[in-house]
Each structure stands twice: as C-alpha cells, then as structure tokens.
Design a protein around this motif. Structure first.
Motif, short mmCIF file in Angstrom:
data_model
loop_
_atom_site.label_atom_id
_atom_site.label_comp_id
_atom_site.label_asym_id
_atom_site.label_seq_id
_atom_site.Cartn_x
_atom_site.Cartn_y
_atom_site.Cartn_z
N UNK A 52 35.47 38.29 33.47
CA UNK A 52 34.14 37.79 33.10
C UNK A 52 34.16 36.27 32.90
N UNK A 53 35.18 35.77 32.21
CA UNK A 53 35.30 34.32 32.00
C UNK A 53 35.45 33.58 33.32
N UNK A 54 36.27 34.14 34.22
CA UNK A 54 36.50 33.47 35.50
C UNK A 54 35.22 33.43 36.34
N UNK A 55 34.48 34.54 36.37
CA UNK A 55 33.24 34.57 37.15
C UNK A 55 32.22 33.61 36.56
N UNK A 56 32.11 33.59 35.24
CA UNK A 56 31.15 32.70 34.59
C UNK A 56 31.52 31.23 34.77
N UNK A 57 32.81 30.95 35.03
CA UNK A 57 33.21 29.56 35.23
C UNK A 57 33.09 29.13 36.68
N UNK A 58 32.57 30.01 37.55
CA UNK A 58 32.31 29.59 38.92
C UNK A 58 33.00 30.39 40.01
N UNK A 59 33.85 31.31 39.67
CA UNK A 59 34.53 32.14 40.69
C UNK A 59 33.55 33.22 41.15
N UNK A 60 32.81 32.91 42.19
CA UNK A 60 31.67 33.74 42.58
C UNK A 60 32.01 34.76 43.67
N UNK A 61 33.15 34.57 44.34
CA UNK A 61 33.58 35.54 45.36
C UNK A 61 34.94 36.06 44.97
N UNK A 62 35.10 37.41 45.01
CA UNK A 62 36.27 38.04 44.40
C UNK A 62 36.90 39.05 45.36
N UNK A 63 38.24 39.07 45.38
CA UNK A 63 39.00 40.09 46.11
C UNK A 63 39.90 40.83 45.13
N UNK A 77 34.18 42.64 38.12
CA UNK A 77 33.74 41.37 38.69
C UNK A 77 32.27 41.43 39.08
N UNK A 78 31.87 42.53 39.67
CA UNK A 78 30.45 42.65 40.07
C UNK A 78 29.55 42.69 38.86
N UNK A 79 29.96 43.42 37.84
CA UNK A 79 29.16 43.50 36.61
C UNK A 79 29.06 42.14 35.93
N UNK A 80 30.11 41.31 36.08
CA UNK A 80 30.10 39.97 35.47
C UNK A 80 29.20 39.01 36.22
N UNK A 81 28.74 39.39 37.43
CA UNK A 81 27.80 38.54 38.15
C UNK A 81 28.34 37.94 39.43
N UNK A 82 29.49 38.35 39.91
CA UNK A 82 30.03 37.82 41.16
C UNK A 82 29.08 38.14 42.30
#
Length: 855
Positions: free
Chosen positions: A174-185, A198-203
């Motif tokens: 959640x912290x990583x996505x909120x800090x700008x990591x918008x695409x995740x593997x 990751x999807x729930x965090x907003x990715x």
C-alpha cells in the motif's frame, strides 16, 4: 413447452438408418473374436487395436466389452510403460477416453501414469474428475489426496493463516503504490493475494505470473471471485520467460514476490529478480533526482534480507544425516564405508546433493542446544541489481564464531529477516511464531566432534551458484587449527583431537589423507529416512531376535521332517543331497536401503534375497557380508533379475517356497503403504509351512487431541476473509483429511483422552481383518477435539513389537483432522468410526448422547 405425451414419429429415414450392414457386422464380429483370442494369448497391443475398431464401428457393444477393454488397456499400458513408449501410452488413454469420457477407472489410471511421469497438475485433474463422477471411489480419493499434498503444499495454509505476515505485506504494498508505484508485477502469485493487495491499494495495472497450473487456475478463480478478474492479468508462465511487450505492455514500477524458502534463495529469487531488473522493471532510483525519479523508477518488495546462523547440537538432526551406531542387528558397520545423507554443503556444487534441509527447531524432537551465538551470514539488497548480479562471484567469506556451550557439533541452523521496506520486516527465526521453518546445514564428520567453550568455530560462506552455502571447516583450539572438512583419527571416539608434537601432527595428516582416499572409494549416499532407519538400533535388534526364533523353529521342523523321510534310505544317497536345496529362502521387499536380508543371512542356513537396487548400496551390503563371513551365494539382489517390480512376490526357484517375507508396511510419512494387504495376501500363498510374514500384524493406536496448530496447517481458518479477500473456499478444496509427517512428541496440543487401539491389520490371518470399526472413547478433559493423531505398534511376532512413536523411530506419525472441531466435556463418550479403504485410514467422531457407553 412441447407436448410431453406426443408419440415420436417414425419416418422412412429413421427406418433406413436401422438397416443392418452385413459387411460391417462381419468385420465387427471377426474383430471382436480376434480381440478375445489375442487377449487369451496375452497379445495386448493387438487386442487393444481390435477393441478400438469394434467400439468405433459398433458403439452398442460398449457396455458388453467395457470390462475387457479396460483390462486390455491397462495391460497394454504396462507394456508400453516398461519399454519407455510413453507417447503411445498416453495416446492409448486419450483414445480410450474418447470412447468412455466418463469412465472414472480409466481417468484414475491415466492420472496414476501422469503422476509417475511427474505431470502432477494433469494427474490432479484426472483424479478430481474421477471423484466428481464417483465420490465414493476410494482409490481416486487416495490418489487425489496424495497429489494435493504436492500441488498445494501445507505452507500455503500456514501463510494465509499468518495474519501478522499478511498485514505487513499489505501495508508495504500500500505504501509503495501510494508513493507512485502504479504498475505492479506479482512473481509467483500463488493464490493471487499480493496482486489483489496492489489492486486494492489503487494500482492502475497489475500483472501476475504463476508456473504451477493448479495454483494458476486457483488464482484465476480467486481473483474473479473477488471482482478483479478484468483488472489483474494472470499469466501461466515463469517470470524468466516473460517479455515486454509480448506478455506485458510495458515495464512495471513495482515487483512483489515471496519466492523465498527456508534458505532464502532456494526458490530462485536471485535469478528471477536479475531477469526482472533487466527486462520487466523500470530502472532503480539513482538518487540524482529523487523527486523526478519517484514516478519513473522501479523497486522490489521485499527490499532485502539479512541472513543469520548458529551452530547447534541436535540428536534428531544427527541421526538423519550420519551413521551413529557401530552395530546394526548384530552386524558390525566398520566396513560399511562412509554413509551419509544427500544433504551436503560443498564449495563444488553437486546436482545429486542438496545444500540444506529444513526443520522447525522449536518443534524438533529432543530439542536442540545453541553452541554459538547467532551471527550475521549475509546481507542482500534486492533493489541493487549490481549486488544481485555480483552475488555468485563473491569471494568465500570466513567467519570465526566463539563457542559458548559444550556440545556435539551437528549442524548450522540458518534463518533470515526479510526487509519489506525501510520500516517493516519479517523474521523466520526459531523463536518466532512464523509459517517458515529454518534451513539446516548438517555436519557429516564420520566421528562426532565435541566443541567446548574457548573454541573458535570457522565457518565458510559461499553463494557460487546463487544458493547460500554454509560449511563448518575447522576449529581453533589452543592456537591450533583442527580441520572438520576431512576425516579425523577414527580412534578419538568423539573426543577433541590433540596433536602433541610436529612429528605426530605429520603422521596424523598422513593418516587422514589415507582415510580420505578409502572413504572416497567407499562413499555411499542414503536418503535421510534411510539413515534414520539405519540408526534405529532397537528396530533391527528386535527384528534380529524375531527372525532368529523363526529360523530356529524351522530348522527343528526341517530336521524332524528330514529324519522321517530318510527312513529306509542309505547313507550314500543322503550324502549326495544338495546343501543349497536345504537352505531356507528369505525375501526382503523393503523400500530403499535395508539390512534385513543381510541380518537374515547372518543366521546361517539362509539364502536371502534383497530388494536393494542402487549399485553403491549393493556394494555396501556385499562389504558387510564379507566382513561377517556370509557367502556371496547366500545373498542375492532380486531386482537385478526382475523387469517388473510387481513380480517380486513369486517362488524363488523350482518348487521352493519362502521361509520368511519381509514387507515394508508403513511409509516414513506415517501412512500405511499402498496395496499392503494385497501384497500380504499374495505373500501368504508363497510361504512354506511354518513360514511367516514380517511383521505379522499392525495395531493402530490413536488419541483425541485439541491442536490449533494442526488446524492452521490443514486449512485456512476462521469466517473472516483474508485481508478482506475471499480465498478460503478455493484453496480449502485442497484440504486433505490426514496430516502426515507429524511428530506427535513435539506437537502443540492438549490431550483429551488416553491412547486407544483403533484398528488391527493382520498380515498372516486374512479372516481376522475387517474394513471398518467403531470404538468408544471417554474424554479425560474438556475442550475441542480437532484431530486424532495415530501411530502403529508393529508386531514382528506374537511377543516382539516396535512402535512408530518411539524416540528413535525413523517413522513419523499422522493425524486425522476433523472438518468441524467437536466440543466435549470431561467424561463424555466419543464414538470413533475408523475405516480402512485400500491403504487410507479415515476417522470420524461424534459425541454419544447416552451416558452409558454400552447403549
């Protein structure tokens, strides 16, 4: 709706279809006759081809020919398997399933072949389909449970039940996505939980990959059920095979993974992260322009790890990895050569050896003793690609560890702290309540070495092949170095080596060199369970006594019979009789390495047949035979002359019958071996009068317990979704009712009853056996019955028995875990229903409402 009472119309076209074709009928008739004749002649391949033709031309014969067709298919498949024609074997099964797509027996049989060939995912599908067609098909159920343990390992349940671990991963993502990591593997997605976090965090975009077909399909179901099927793309492939833009449209800004094992690197995380940094991840942050870099740089969760280790003493580890006894069943082991487990840490990696095994030190039988303080073995930054790439070329690191307690050096134990980000971490240490075990690097010195306070233990640490390897190489004592990575003077009996002067030191070095050469020449690897069996002194001693009693009885019986038959015969005729014909024949069909045949031959007047197959293990038995003055003619390796292992149980030669047949009855895991009773039934027919099967009977014992640990290891628990995601219904499909490889002596549980006899398997008397039994057990304490652990008393004869629950047993125990815990009060009577189907034991429980157990 259509008129249900209307009669079908009979058109001229319909009548024309029913007309018989004489040529077709003649071909069907002749092919059916040929199939039956080929079957009689055991020409299964030709018979199978004729049956295929018949059933394609005349489907109305399916019911009539089904049993014969099945039999022919299975026999022809066995022949194809024996000569390695695997493609043809599976072609035959596919043809059979086109004809009989809903035949649960054919589905199950094909699954068994797939499983033996290593296609576990595909095998599971066939077993599962067979069970859907026939839920009471015990053989398919047993196969499904076996493969389920391979496909969805028990640690999946532990991880999903580990709320602390799950929450820390969720917070870090959640912290990583909120800090700008918008695409995740998500690499190695398993159930898909990290990708969903990751999807729930907003990715904006989430991708996941999974190599296991079973876990891939499970993850797809889980993601869809949680409303994310259209927003998370799951790929059935290794991340190492992924490419941009073929598999994902662009590089991602965040990789999340938990592809770590007890030794950190054992699941290939280094290789997968190097590939990810090169091909799938945006470049790492350089620090030159952090504000701009926030949206264009890549990162990994976990961010890194610190690896710790310590030297330990543990009798349990010792007996699984090196020979600890000088005699086994009356045989001196002095000439056996070097025997060790396949777990060995070497600077020169060997594909046949594993660098470490795993144990949960907090639950290891007999406990363990820390001989050194914990030390830092390695630190790794997963966000530094140069560090990852340079790991395999790191120089060998030597660490000197002060010994803090006296004890025998048995292993180095290793664990790690996984740094998810700068603030959050997870520990796999032996004192932590975690889903991970610890990595164990055993010491293989042939002679025990006693460390004492004041010693310095030298440990070498390497990562040459991206595996973490730790090896105890030497001890510094009184200013001198004592090497541990080669053999010591065999006469020191576990005491520290002391070299009084340079001349003696040189002589000792030369002796070590000579010993090393001899040991290398006579080096032999045994499985860990085989090493533990060899160290089971009590088992072999009792077997030796029981077999000795039988041989003495048969000698007396044989002598009396010979005296009766010799009445009226002359001395010359008796003198010409063959000694070989008077020998008693003993067959050992134990799995893996076994000394039982040699112990039998040591009694004299016995020709023993061994099932040991590996050449080096046969050489061990031959050396032991020579040192025990056992003639080579009295020991034969039966499988050297067998094409089909199933043919082992037959007459040894001519009209002779077996005096004794040793059956391997219990798997190391704690389960009854498959097809045990069928083997016993055949073995009874091959015994001479007075002969015996060893063991002659097995008594199953059990106990009522309350154990949250078993529940957590068997299924995802609780009504609440995991991190808000609905996962339990999907993964719990792979819950198995019997928990294996259990050590009851260290299991965290409350005993709710005394031990009771659950079941008896009589291998010598078929009339004494039954398939189910009901037992009434009274509780001794209030609580929840969650499981019934069980073990075996193995009776070699009427008086002599061994227990799989003994301290030195090489067997583990098993436990039937109840689907729903049963609340009880002290003094309640519980009715246990115990069933044996094939080799599977199932147990159900219910509280008796009547206070009188006899009603």
């Amino acid at each position: 709706m259509p008129n249900a009472s209307a009669k079908p119309k009979h058109s001229r076209t319909r009548r024309r279809r029913c007309r018989e074709d004489p040529a077709r009928n003649e071909l069907v008739s002749s092919s059916l006759e040929s199939a039956q004749q080929c079957l009689f002649n055991q020409d299964y391949g030709t018979a199978y081809a004729h049956y295929l033709l018949v059933l394609h031309l005349a489907p109305m014969f399916k019911d009539f020919a089904k049993e014969s067709f099945r039999f022919t298919l299975f026999k022809w498949a066995e022949e194809l398997d024996s000569v390695g024609r695997i493609r043809e074997l599976f072609d035959c099964y596919e043809q059979a399933l086109e004809l009989f797509p809903s035949d649960e027996v054919i589905l199950n049989s094909m699954g068994e072949h797939l499983f033996r060939m290593g296609f576990r995912d595909e095998a599971a599908g066939h077993f599962h389909k067979a069970l859907k067609l026939r839920p009471d098909y015990s053989e398919a159920r047993e196969n499904f449970y076996s493969v389920a343990n391979w496909l969805v390992e028990r640690w999946h349940f532990l991880m999903l039940n580990d709320h602390g671990r799950n929450q820390k991963y969720q917070q870090a993502i959640q912290k990583a996505v909120h800090s700008g990591c918008n695409t995740v593997l998500d690499i190695g997605t398993g159930t898909g939980i990290l990708g969903m976090c990751a999807k729930k965090a907003g990715a904006a975009e989430v991708y996941a990959c999974e190599l296991s077909k079973t876990m891939y399909e499970l993850a797809c179901d889980v993601v869809t059920a949680n409303g994310m099927g259209g927003s998370i793309k799951i790929l059935h492939m290794k991340s190492l095979d992924m490419e941009v833009p073929r598999d994902i449209p662009q590089k991602v800004s965040l990789v999340v993974t938990e592809t770590v094992d007890a030794g950190l690197f054992g699941e290939g995380i280094i290789e997968s992260l190097i590939h990810a940094w090169r091909h799938l991840l945006l470049p790492p942050q350089t620090g030159e322009n952090e504000l701009m870099a926030q949206s264009v740089t890549g990162r990994v969760i976990p961010a890194g790890a610190t690896v710790f280790g310590m030297a330990v003493e543990s009798a349990e580890i010792r007996r699984h990895h090196r020979l600890c006894v000088s005699k086994v069943g009356g045989l001196s082991m002095a000439t056996a050569g070097e025997l060790r487990s396949p777990v060995s840490c070497s600077a020169q990696p060997d594909d046949s050896m594993e660098p470490y095994t795993t144990e949960r030190l907090s639950r290891i039988p007999g406990g363990y003793k820390s001989l050194t303080e914990p030390f830092t073995a390695l630190q790794i930054d997963f966000n530094n690609v140069q560090e990852l790439e340079g790991l395999s070329s790191r120089e060998v690191q030597q660490v000197c560890l002060p010994v803090v307690q006296q004890g025998e050096l048995d292993a180095l134990a290793v664990w790690f702290q996984l740094h998810l980000d700068e603030q959050s971490s997870l520990s796999t240490g032996p004192q932590e309540d975690t889903c991970w075990e610890q990595a164990i690097y055993p010491v293989h010195s042939a002679q025990a070495f006693l460390l004492k306070p004041g010693d310095m233990l030298i440990v070498e640490i390497t990562c040459g092949d991206a595996y973490l390897r730790l090896c105890s190489v030497a001890v510094l004592r009184d200013g001198r170095e004592i090497r541990l990575d080669r053999q010591h003077d065999p006469g020191h009996s576990g005491k520290p080596v002391s070299v009084p002067n340079p001349e003696a030191e040189l002589c000792s070095a030369l002796a070590c060199l000579q010993t090393d050469q001899n040991q290398t020449k006579h080096f032999c690897v045994l499985e860990c369970s085989e090493m533990a069996l060899l160290n089971n002194w009590d088992y072999h001693q009792k077997f030796n006594i029981a077999l000795g009693k039988l041989i003495s009885q048969l000698k007396v019986t044989g002598r009396d019979a010979k005296q009766e038959s010799s009445v009226g015969s002359n001395l010359g005729d008796r003198a010409n009789s063959s000694d070989c014909r008077d020998l008693m024949y003993v067959l050992d069909v134990s799995e893996g390495f076994s000394l039982l045949s040699l112990i039998a031959a040591s009694h004299g007047h016995v020709k023993a047949f061994s099932s040991v197959e590996k050449h080096k293990q046969q050489e061990v038995l031959k050396r032991l035979a020579r040192s025990s003055n056992i003639s080579e003619n009295h020991l034969e390796f039966w499988l050297n002359h067998m094409e089909d292992e199933q043919g082992m149980l037959k007459r040894p030669s001519g009209e002779k019958l077996w005096s004794a047949i040793m059956l391997d009855c219990v798997e190391t895991s704690g389960l009854i071996r498959q097809k045990l009773m069928e083997k016993a039934s055949l073995a009874r027919c091959l015994l001479e009068e007075g002969g015996r099967i060893f063991p002659e009977r097995i008594v199953v014992h059990g106990m009522l317990v309350e154990s949250d640990t078993l529940l957590l290891e068997s299924a995802v628990q609780g009504p609440e979704p995991t991190l808000g995601f609905n996962i339990a219904p999907f993964i719990n499909q792979f819950t198995v009712p019997v928990h294996v490889f259990l050590d009851f002596s260290t299991l965290q549980c409350r005993h709710l009853s005394e031990s009771v006899e659950l079941f008896v398997l009589n291998l010598m008397d078929v009339t004494a056996n039954y398939s189910n039994r009901e037992i009434k057990v009274q509780t001794t304490a209030a609580g929840r019955i969650t499981a019934i652990p069980f073990w075996y008393h193995i009776y070699l004869d009427q008086e002599i028995s061994v227990s799989t629950f003994s301290q030195n047993s090489h067997w583990r125990q098993a436990a039937a875990v109840l689907q729903q815990p049963l609340k009880v009060l002290a003094g309640d009577w519980i009715l246990l229903s115990v069933k044996l189907q094939k080799s599977t034991i199932s147990i159900s429980a219910q509280v008796l409402t009547s206070p009188d157990p006899n009603t």
